[in-house]
Design a protein around this motif. Structure first.
Motif, PDB file in Angstrom:
ATOM      1  N   THR A 153      -6.143   1.682  14.385  1.00  0.00           N
ATOM      2  CA  THR A 153      -5.325   2.454  13.923  1.00  0.00           C
ATOM      3  C   THR A 153      -6.269   4.159  13.895  1.00  0.00           C
TER       4      THR A 153
ATOM      5  N   LYS B 203       1.084  -7.504  13.530  1.00  0.00           N
ATOM      6  CA  LYS B 203       2.163  -8.552  14.423  1.00  0.00           C
ATOM      7  C   LYS B 203       1.251  -7.542  15.766  1.00  0.00           C
TER       8      LYS B 203
ATOM      9  N   GLU C  17      -8.201  -6.467  -1.284  1.00  0.00           N
ATOM     10  CA  GLU C  17      -8.172  -4.696  -1.900  1.00  0.00           C
ATOM     11  C   GLU C  17      -7.112  -4.162  -2.663  1.00  0.00           C
ATOM     12  N   THR C  18      -5.611  -4.484  -2.634  1.00  0.00           N
ATOM     13  CA  THR C  18      -5.177  -4.366  -4.003  1.00  0.00           C
ATOM     14  C   THR C  18      -3.511  -4.996  -3.524  1.00  0.00           C
TER      15      THR C  18
ATOM     16  N   GLU D  17       0.804   8.038  -2.093  1.00  0.00           N
ATOM     17  CA  GLU D  17       1.887   8.146  -0.857  1.00  0.00           C
ATOM     18  C   GLU D  17       0.788   8.313   0.788  1.00  0.00           C
TER      19      GLU D  17
ATOM     20  N   THR E 277     -10.993 -10.917  12.853  1.00  0.00           N
ATOM     21  CA  THR E 277      -9.539 -11.838  12.209  1.00  0.00           C
ATOM     22  C   THR E 277      -8.846 -11.122  12.584  1.00  0.00           C
TER      23      THR E 277
ATOM     24  N   GLY F 250       3.379 -14.863   9.970  1.00  0.00           N
ATOM     25  CA  GLY F 250       2.210 -14.593   9.492  1.00  0.00           C
ATOM     26  C   GLY F 250       2.170 -13.201   8.376  1.00  0.00           C
ATOM     27  N   GLY F 251       1.575 -12.882   8.098  1.00  0.00           N
ATOM     28  CA  GLY F 251       1.547 -11.609   7.505  1.00  0.00           C
ATOM     29  C   GLY F 251       0.541 -11.967   5.650  1.00  0.00           C
TER      30      GLY F 251
ATOM     31  N   GLY G  50      -3.254   0.112  -7.078  1.00  0.00           N
ATOM     32  CA  GLY G  50      -1.580  -0.152  -7.345  1.00  0.00           C
ATOM     33  C   GLY G  50      -1.774  -0.924  -5.954  1.00  0.00           C
ATOM     34  N   SER G  51      -0.168  -1.178  -7.239  1.00  0.00           N
ATOM     35  CA  SER G  51       1.374  -1.934  -6.397  1.00  0.00           C
ATOM     36  C   SER G  51       0.649  -3.927  -6.281  1.00  0.00           C
ATOM     37  N   PRO G  52      -0.385  -4.216  -7.008  1.00  0.00           N
ATOM     38  CA  PRO G  52      -0.434  -5.996  -6.671  1.00  0.00           C
ATOM     39  C   PRO G  52       0.880  -6.634  -6.987  1.00  0.00           C
ATOM     40  N   ASP G  53       1.144  -7.326  -6.516  1.00  0.00           N
ATOM     41  CA  ASP G  53       2.382  -8.570  -6.767  1.00  0.00           C
ATOM     42  C   ASP G  53       1.538 -10.199  -6.819  1.00  0.00           C
ATOM     43  N   PHE G  54       0.514 -10.141  -6.605  1.00  0.00           N
ATOM     44  CA  PHE G  54      -0.297 -11.449  -6.753  1.00  0.00           C
ATOM     45  C   PHE G  54      -1.253 -11.725  -7.840  1.00  0.00           C
TER      46      PHE G  54
ATOM     47  N   SER H 245       6.526 -12.042  11.470  1.00  0.00           N
ATOM     48  CA  SER H 245       5.407 -10.636  10.694  1.00  0.00           C
ATOM     49  C   SER H 245       6.366 -10.029   9.283  1.00  0.00           C
TER      50      SER H 245
ATOM     51  N   THR I 221       6.596   3.721  -5.409  1.00  0.00           N
ATOM     52  CA  THR I 221       8.046   3.708  -5.220  1.00  0.00           C
ATOM     53  C   THR I 221       8.040   3.538  -3.809  1.00  0.00           C
TER      54      THR I 221
HETATM   55  C1  B12 Z   1      -2.609  -0.393   6.813  1.00  0.00           C
HETATM   56  C2  B12 Z   1      -1.352  -1.098   5.297  1.00  0.00           C
HETATM   57  C3  B12 Z   1      -0.798  -0.082   5.647  1.00  0.00           C
HETATM   58  C4  B12 Z   1      -0.057   1.076   6.582  1.00  0.00           C
HETATM   59  C5  B12 Z   1       0.784   0.140   7.302  1.00  0.00           C
HETATM   60  C6  B12 Z   1       0.423   0.929   9.180  1.00  0.00           C
HETATM   61  C7  B12 Z   1       0.872  -0.261  10.488  1.00  0.00           C
HETATM   62  N1  B12 Z   1       0.952   1.102  10.906  1.00  0.00           N
HETATM   63  O1  B12 Z   1       1.097  -1.192  10.434  1.00  0.00           O
HETATM   64  C8  B12 Z   1       1.032   1.967   5.714  1.00  0.00           C
HETATM   65  C9  B12 Z   1      -0.232   3.187   5.056  1.00  0.00           C
HETATM   66  C10 B12 Z   1       2.189   2.738   6.977  1.00  0.00           C
HETATM   67  C11 B12 Z   1       1.134   1.083   4.594  1.00  0.00           C
HETATM   68  C12 B12 Z   1       2.169   1.179   3.726  1.00  0.00           C
HETATM   69  C13 B12 Z   1       2.966   1.009   2.754  1.00  0.00           C
HETATM   70  N2  B12 Z   1       1.956   0.164   2.706  1.00  0.00           N
HETATM   71 CO1  B12 Z   1       0.405  -0.579   2.981  1.00  0.00          CO
HETATM   72  N3  B12 Z   1      -1.075  -2.120   3.005  1.00  0.00           N
HETATM   73  C14 B12 Z   1      -1.571  -2.386   4.141  1.00  0.00           C
HETATM   74  C15 B12 Z   1      -2.804  -2.474   4.721  1.00  0.00           C
HETATM   75  C16 B12 Z   1      -4.303  -1.752   4.039  1.00  0.00           C
HETATM   76  C17 B12 Z   1      -3.681  -3.881   5.614  1.00  0.00           C
HETATM   77  C18 B12 Z   1      -2.580  -4.510   6.204  1.00  0.00           C
HETATM   78  C19 B12 Z   1      -2.791  -4.143   7.370  1.00  0.00           C
HETATM   79  O2  B12 Z   1      -2.178  -3.552   9.128  1.00  0.00           O
HETATM   80  N4  B12 Z   1      -4.026  -5.493   8.361  1.00  0.00           N
HETATM   81  C20 B12 Z   1      -4.614  -5.656   9.078  1.00  0.00           C
HETATM   82  C21 B12 Z   1      -3.582  -6.948   9.667  1.00  0.00           C
HETATM   83  C22 B12 Z   1      -4.507  -6.744  11.458  1.00  0.00           C
HETATM   84  O3  B12 Z   1      -3.626  -7.824   9.173  1.00  0.00           O
HETATM   85  P1  B12 Z   1      -2.325  -8.351   8.701  1.00  0.00           P
HETATM   86  O4  B12 Z   1      -1.117  -7.861   9.102  1.00  0.00           O
HETATM   87  O5  B12 Z   1      -2.462  -9.705   7.080  1.00  0.00           O
HETATM   88  O6  B12 Z   1      -2.301  -9.432  10.298  1.00  0.00           O
HETATM   89  C23 B12 Z   1      -3.104 -10.830  10.625  1.00  0.00           C
HETATM   90  C24 B12 Z   1      -2.545 -11.905   9.743  1.00  0.00           C
HETATM   91  O7  B12 Z   1      -2.028 -11.907   8.157  1.00  0.00           O
HETATM   92  C25 B12 Z   1      -1.635 -12.370  10.979  1.00  0.00           C
HETATM   93  N5  B12 Z   1      -0.235 -12.313  11.439  1.00  0.00           N
HETATM   94  C26 B12 Z   1       0.053 -11.006  10.934  1.00  0.00           C
HETATM   95  N6  B12 Z   1       1.714 -10.967  11.760  1.00  0.00           N
HETATM   96  C27 B12 Z   1       1.793 -12.155  11.598  1.00  0.00           C
HETATM   97  C28 B12 Z   1       2.861 -12.922  13.048  1.00  0.00           C
HETATM   98  C29 B12 Z   1       2.968 -13.851  12.993  1.00  0.00           C
HETATM   99  C30 B12 Z   1       3.805 -14.896  14.500  1.00  0.00           C
HETATM  100  C31 B12 Z   1       2.103 -15.176  13.010  1.00  0.00           C
HETATM  101  C32 B12 Z   1       1.625 -16.101  13.356  1.00  0.00           C
HETATM  102  C33 B12 Z   1       0.752 -13.981  12.123  1.00  0.00           C
HETATM  103  C34 B12 Z   1       0.491 -13.018  11.930  1.00  0.00           C
HETATM  104  O8  B12 Z   1      -2.540 -12.261  11.823  1.00  0.00           O
HETATM  105  C35 B12 Z   1      -3.147 -11.094  12.373  1.00  0.00           C
HETATM  106  C36 B12 Z   1      -4.358 -10.860  12.442  1.00  0.00           C
HETATM  107  O9  B12 Z   1      -4.849 -11.658  12.120  1.00  0.00           O
HETATM  108  C37 B12 Z   1      -2.329  -3.842   3.174  1.00  0.00           C
HETATM  109  C38 B12 Z   1      -3.368  -4.239   2.401  1.00  0.00           C
HETATM  110  C39 B12 Z   1      -3.991  -6.468   2.413  1.00  0.00           C
HETATM  111  N7  B12 Z   1      -4.738  -6.705   2.130  1.00  0.00           N
HETATM  112  O10 B12 Z   1      -3.562  -6.536   3.568  1.00  0.00           O
HETATM  113  C40 B12 Z   1      -1.886  -2.561   2.581  1.00  0.00           C
HETATM  114  C41 B12 Z   1      -0.038  -4.040   1.823  1.00  0.00           C
HETATM  115  C42 B12 Z   1       0.263  -4.429   2.568  1.00  0.00           C
HETATM  116  N8  B12 Z   1       1.197  -2.290   1.657  1.00  0.00           N
HETATM  117  C43 B12 Z   1       1.361  -2.612   0.737  1.00  0.00           C
HETATM  118  C44 B12 Z   1       2.607  -1.097   0.397  1.00  0.00           C
HETATM  119  C45 B12 Z   1       3.050  -1.538  -1.310  1.00  0.00           C
HETATM  120  C46 B12 Z   1       2.867  -0.447   1.452  1.00  0.00           C
HETATM  121  C47 B12 Z   1       4.004   0.475   1.127  1.00  0.00           C
HETATM  122  C48 B12 Z   1       5.146   0.147   0.294  1.00  0.00           C
HETATM  123  C49 B12 Z   1       2.791   1.465   0.124  1.00  0.00           C
HETATM  124  C50 B12 Z   1       4.083   2.299   0.141  1.00  0.00           C
HETATM  125  N9  B12 Z   1       4.392   2.720  -1.568  1.00  0.00           N
HETATM  126  O11 B12 Z   1       4.000   3.854   0.150  1.00  0.00           O
HETATM  127  C51 B12 Z   1       4.532   1.334   2.461  1.00  0.00           C
HETATM  128  C52 B12 Z   1       5.108   0.353   2.842  1.00  0.00           C
HETATM  129  C53 B12 Z   1       6.526   0.741   4.166  1.00  0.00           C
HETATM  130  C54 B12 Z   1       6.814   0.168   5.037  1.00  0.00           C
HETATM  131  N10 B12 Z   1       8.512  -0.148   4.338  1.00  0.00           N
HETATM  132  O12 B12 Z   1       6.692  -1.398   4.896  1.00  0.00           O
HETATM  133  C55 B12 Z   1       1.012  -4.065  -0.106  1.00  0.00           C
HETATM  134  C56 B12 Z   1       1.699  -4.434  -0.296  1.00  0.00           C
HETATM  135  C57 B12 Z   1       2.851  -5.126  -1.309  1.00  0.00           C
HETATM  136  C58 B12 Z   1       3.004  -6.994  -1.570  1.00  0.00           C
HETATM  137  N11 B12 Z   1       2.490  -7.575  -1.461  1.00  0.00           N
HETATM  138  O13 B12 Z   1       4.654  -6.663  -1.333  1.00  0.00           O
HETATM  139  C59 B12 Z   1      -0.808  -4.025   0.352  1.00  0.00           C
HETATM  140  C60 B12 Z   1      -0.743  -5.604   0.183  1.00  0.00           C
HETATM  141  C61 B12 Z   1      -0.689  -3.293  -0.678  1.00  0.00           C
HETATM  142  C62 B12 Z   1      -1.207  -3.253  -1.896  1.00  0.00           C
HETATM  143  N12 B12 Z   1      -1.055  -3.928  -2.654  1.00  0.00           N
HETATM  144  O14 B12 Z   1      -0.898  -1.526  -1.898  1.00  0.00           O
HETATM  145  N13 B12 Z   1       0.516   0.060   4.473  1.00  0.00           N
END
Ligand code: B12
Lengths: 211, 483
Positions: free
Chosen positions: B243, A106, B359-360, B206, B288, A178-179, B103-107, A147, B173
């Motif tokens: 970050t 975001k 990733e996951t 966690e 990206t 997105g996201g 951990g925790s894929p849901d696709f 997001s 969790t």
């Molecule tokens: C970094 C990360 C974290 C960090 C977040 C740090 C932060 N400040 O954001 C931390 C460690 C805190 C975290 C916590 C959690 N996470 Co997390 N995290 C990730 C990770 C590894 C990367 C996400 C990320 O930042 N990517 C980089 C950014 C730039 O990419 P992006 O967000 O996708 O954004 C791009 C596009 O999507 C798009 N986009 C994004 N937003 C928007 C909005 C608009 C308007 C538009 C047009 C485009 C757009 O443009 C961006 C730039 O190109 C993902 C894994 C993954 N493969 O995505 C898991 C992931 C998203 N997390 C996950 C989970 C489960 C959690 C937790 C629940 C884990 C837990 N039990 O603690 C917690 C949830 C906390 C909460 N309540 O939100 C899961 C989600 C599973 C699901 N499908 O629901 C993932 C997929 C990993 C996994 N399988 O375990 N996480």
């Protein structure tokens, strides 16, 4: 085009904010029309940045630094732009939906949109549908960007679109989402206007939505 | 006497002086920049232990002396126990390598259509069944069905896991409200809270939010795991360029400071609580913005992270099979192979990732089976071989002499078994044989094996009375969540 503006473009490309700011002032002092400085200096400069980013030659941090430089120049022009009746920039409200704390994507999208000339109202993370609706109304935003990174929080995007409709705002604002787990078909399903897969696509899509 | 076994291969990037610099830099960060803690109980524990705490802003600055004290109370050795004690995994620095799924894929990649789609309840049961059947997988991690309710899906996940494996269960969790219920469920299966502490049949991973922000869920996990004696993997995943600092060393240093602050919060509240260092250095894709998982750079940083864990003498989990690919294809197999081997050679205790993609975010049954094979290759590579007089076989070579062969020599017969690893999924035959067998690719053979497992494998179910007690507890938990 004057040398000043040419140099301004180059400085902007290299992210030299102070130089761009000084050049904007110098151009104004020389009597260059404000519209010309904006279009041929700042916007033209950012267009080159955008082109090279898309081509893979520039990296995201370099684009963000260039955007900062553009904003430094814009600040100098802003009072005059308002006076000369140049239309204000389109406003975008952005935020990560309720229950979700992921904000890297975001933030990136917000910064890139800002670089592309949009005015950003960033609500941060864990934003409720009510808060989105309230802000869209108060700010008169043309665009709402949401997001979500968790499948458990994606439904909140749907609730927000519904809340916009209920508030009678759905026709006033375009919704873009997105996201990582979000898809184009999900966007369609919940009645959003658009989906973008990454920050570059977000900029292009946002532009086409307000055009 | 010298051992006849070859050495355990150990991959190292950091010199002793690098380790020292990263450690000193981490202490500086904790002492001068400090961390933000978003749960009052966490701040209180830090305050009592001697950190400089501002309760208004949530900022806590941690003196080096407190870090040193907290490191001292960390346990060096504990078990990831299993419902079936034969499947216990013993964690101790430099000890045996185990593997766990990610951990925790849901696709999921649909095994029949290759479509990328939401995980269903039926998928979850299949995922656990395949994980349970693969003996190259030591520990199972949660997977979620998207059909499950948003609040409480972690409870339902655990109910199914207990019924589909007798291996150690590694939890995920979602909320502060559900986690205590999950611990109660674990206590029911373990036979009480004390037996659970003695033999923790579950563990948790966690994470905080980089940089340096401890949200309520993480602080709660540190405190509750300490209270129950449940091992916690402290997941540190700063992303180089967004970050975290863009440099490899800077990102690692931030990651290390974050691990140490987790140690301090945990040990201040519950001295002796079992923690596992989980370095997950991420990198932002500079074009990206996406987070990169399968990059060589990230794996190098993770290996360096394992060295930091060894420096502090704590158990450590490393990401092994990680990939950015959206399909179980050549890319994912390649990424998983090199990240797994490097992770295995790092000397970590747990290799994490089997089955995962993007990733996951997603999972694939075929990838799970392929990764089971990759795990076994890693175990084999660590095991090495024996060098001794008998095996060197000077006599045998004399017997055979120049130009002879070893095919039926007694030395060959003596050692024909036990010197080699035989992969199950690799095709090593002739072209004709391959054509006759239906021209199956590696990926198709993996799918076949997954299908066979689903048809034949019967997980060790919970005893009926425990299953009943768990079901009653789950109903109770949902009632109390609704309130
Ligand atoms: C970094 C990360 C974290 C960090 C977040 C740090 C932060 N400040 O954001 C931390 C460690 C805190 C975290 C916590 C959690 N996470 Co997390 N995290 C990730 C990770 C590894 C990367 C996400 C990320 O930042 N990517 C980089 C950014 C730039 O990419 P992006 O967000 O996708 O954004 C791009 C596009 O999507 C798009 N986009 C994004 N937003 C928007 C909005 C608009 C308007 C538009 C047009 C485009 C757009 O443009 C961006 C730039 O190109 C993902 C894994 C993954 N493969 O995505 C898991 C992931 C998203 N997390 C996950 C989970 C489960 C959690 C937790 C629940 C884990 C837990 N039990 O603690 C917690 C949830 C906390 C909460 N309540 O939100 C899961 C989600 C599973 C699901 N499908 O629901 C993932 C997929 C990993 C996994 N399988 O375990 N996480």
């Amino acid at each position: 085009m004057s040398n000043i503006l040419e140099k301004m473009q180059e400085d902007l490309y290299n992210g030299r904010a102070e130089e761009v700011e000084a050049a904007a002032q110098k151009a104004l002092d020389k009597g260059t029309p404000v519209q010309e400085i904006l279009n041929e200096g700042l916007i033209a400069g950012m267009d080159v940045v955008g082109r090279d980013f898309r081509a893979g030659d520039l990296f995201i941090p370099e684009v963000l630094i260039a955007a900062k430089a553009m904003h430094a120049g814009l600040e100098v022009l802003r009072p005059l732009l308002a006076e000369s009746g140049v239309p204000a920039q389109a406003k975008v409200v952005v935020g990560t939906v309720a229950g979700d704390l992921h904000d890297i994507g975001k933030n990136l999208v917000a910064m890139m949109l800002q670089g592309a000339g949009f005015e950003i109202v960033d609500l941060g993370t864990d934003v409720s549908p009510e808060k989105f609706v309230e802000t869209v109304r108060a700010e008169g935003a043309e665009l709402l960007g949401m997001s979500a990174l968790l499948t458990t929080t994606m439904p909140s995007m749907k609730s927000t679109v519904e809340a916009l409709t209920e508030a009678g705002l759905r026709d006033e604002v375009k919704v873009i989402i997105g996201g990582a787990p979000v898809t184009a078909s999900f966007a369609e399903q919940i009645g959003a206007d658009a989906y973008a897969a990454d920050a570059a696509a977000a900029v292009d899509t946002a532009r086409s939505l307000v055009a | 006497m010298a051992s006849n076994k070859t050495k355990r291969p150990m991959l190292k990037y950091l010199s002793d002086s690098h380790i020292e610099q990263i450690h000193e830099g981490s202490l500086d960060i904790l002492e001068n920049t400090g961390i933000k803690v978003e749960l009052e109980e966490g701040l209180e524990a830090l305050d009592k232990a001697g950190a400089k705490v501002d309760h208004q802003t949530g900022r806590a600055k941690i003196p080096s002396e407190l870090v040193a004290r907290s490191l001292e109370t960390l346990p060096r050795k504990f078990a990831y126990a299993a419902r079936n004690p034969q499947k216990d995994c013993l964690m101790e620095p430099g000890g045996q390598l185990y593997s766990r799924t990610a951990g925790s894929p849901d696709f999921i990649i649909d095994i029949d259509t290759d479509e990328w789609r939401a995980v269903t309840v039926a998928d979850v049961l299949e995922i656990y069944t395949v994980m349970d059947a693969c003996d190259g997988i030591s520990i199972l991690t949660a997977a979620f069905a998207q059909e499950w309710p948003k609040l409480g899906r972690d409870i339902l996940m655990l109910r199914e896991m207990f019924d589909h494996t007798d291996k150690h269960i590694h939890l995920r969790t979602d909320t502060v409200e559900t986690f205590p219920h999950m611990l109660e469920m674990a206590a029911i299966v373990a036979g009480g809270k004390e037996p659970l502490r003695e033999r923790p049949i579950v563990s948790l991973l966690e994470g905080h939010v980089s940089p340096l922000r401890y949200i309520d869920v993480m602080v709660n996990a540190l405190l509750l795991c300490g209270e129950y004696g449940i091992p916690l993997e402290v997941c540190c995943m700063p992303m180089a360029g967004s970050t975290g600092p863009v440099t490899m060393a800077g990102n690692l240093q931030l990651l290390n400071a974050e691990f140490l602050s987790g140690v301090v919060i945990s040990q201040s509240a519950h001295p002796g609580a079992p923690l596992v260092y989980a370095p997950r250095p991420m990198l932002m894709d500079l074009r990206t913005g996406f987070s990169l998982a399968g990059s060589i750079d990230g794996e190098m940083a993770a290996v360096a992270g394992v060295q930091m864990a060894h420096f502090y003498n704590v158990p450590v989990s490393v990401h092994g099979q990680w990939s950015d690919s959206v399909l179980d294809d050549g890319q994912s197999i390649l990424e998983h192979a090199y990240t797994a081997l490097m992770g295995a050679f790092s000397g970590a205790n747990i290799l994490v990732g089997a089955g995962s993609l993007q990733e996951t975010l997603s999972i694939s049954l075929a990838q799970l089976v392929m990764d089971d094979e990759i795990n076994k290759i890693c175990f084999r590579a660590l095991e090495g071989f024996a060098v001794d007089k008998e095996r060197l076989g000077v006599d045998a070579i004399a017997r055979v002499g120049p130009g002879g062969n070893f095919l039926a020599d007694p030395h060959t017969v003596q050692f024909v078994r036990g010197e080699r690893f035989t992969p199950e999924l690799f095709y090593r035959g002739s072209v004709e044989g391959w054509v006759e067998g239906g021209r199956k690719t590696f990926r198709e053979r993996a799918k076949d094996k997954a299908r066979t497992i689903l048809k034949e494998h019967k997980p060790n179910r919970l005893p009926e009375d425990i299953a009943k007690a768990l079901d009653e507890y789950v109903s109770y938990a949902f009632e109390s969540l609704e309130k």
